[in-house]
Scaffold this motif. Structure first.
Motif: not given
Length: 84
Positions: A23-34, A56-63
Motif C-alpha cells: 500500500l502506498k500512502l500517497s494513494k490512501i483514498t484508493e485503498w480497499d477500506w471496509r 460484521e462488515y457494514d456493507d454485508v448482511e449480518w448473516q
C-alpha cells in the motif's frame, strides 16, 4: 480525556486490504477500506497472540459475519478499532 472501553465486542473497526501489493500512502483514498462492528472475540486481552474477532462488515448482511485472526499472517486485511 474520555475514558476508553477495554472490551472489544461492540467496537467499530476499519480494515484495509492491499492484496499482494504494498500500500502506498500517497494513494490512501484508493485503498480497499471496509468498516464494521466486532460482534464477538476469543480473548478479552486485545494483545493476545491468538486473538480472533467475529466481524460484521457494514456493507454485508449480518448473516455473513466472519472470524478474523488479528495477529496471524493468515489475514489478508489489516485491521484497527476505535477506542470510543
Amino acid at each position: 480525556m474520555a475514558k476508553t472501553r477495554e472490551e472489544l465486542v461492540g467496537k467499530r473497526f476499519l480494515s484495509v486490504s492491499g492484496g499482494n501489493n504494498k500500500l502506498k500512502l500517497s494513494k490512501i483514498t484508493e485503498w480497499d477500506w471496509r468498516a464494521g462492528v466486532i460482534r464477538a472475540c476469543t480473548h478479552t486481552d486485545s494483545k493476545h497472540h491468538d486473538l480472533q474477532v467475529l466481524v460484521e462488515y457494514d456493507d454485508v448482511e449480518w448473516q455473513r459475519r466472519e472470524w478474523v485472526h488479528v495477529y496471524r499472517g493468515q489475514c489478508s486485511r489489516s485491521s484497527c478499532w476505535s477506542e470510543h
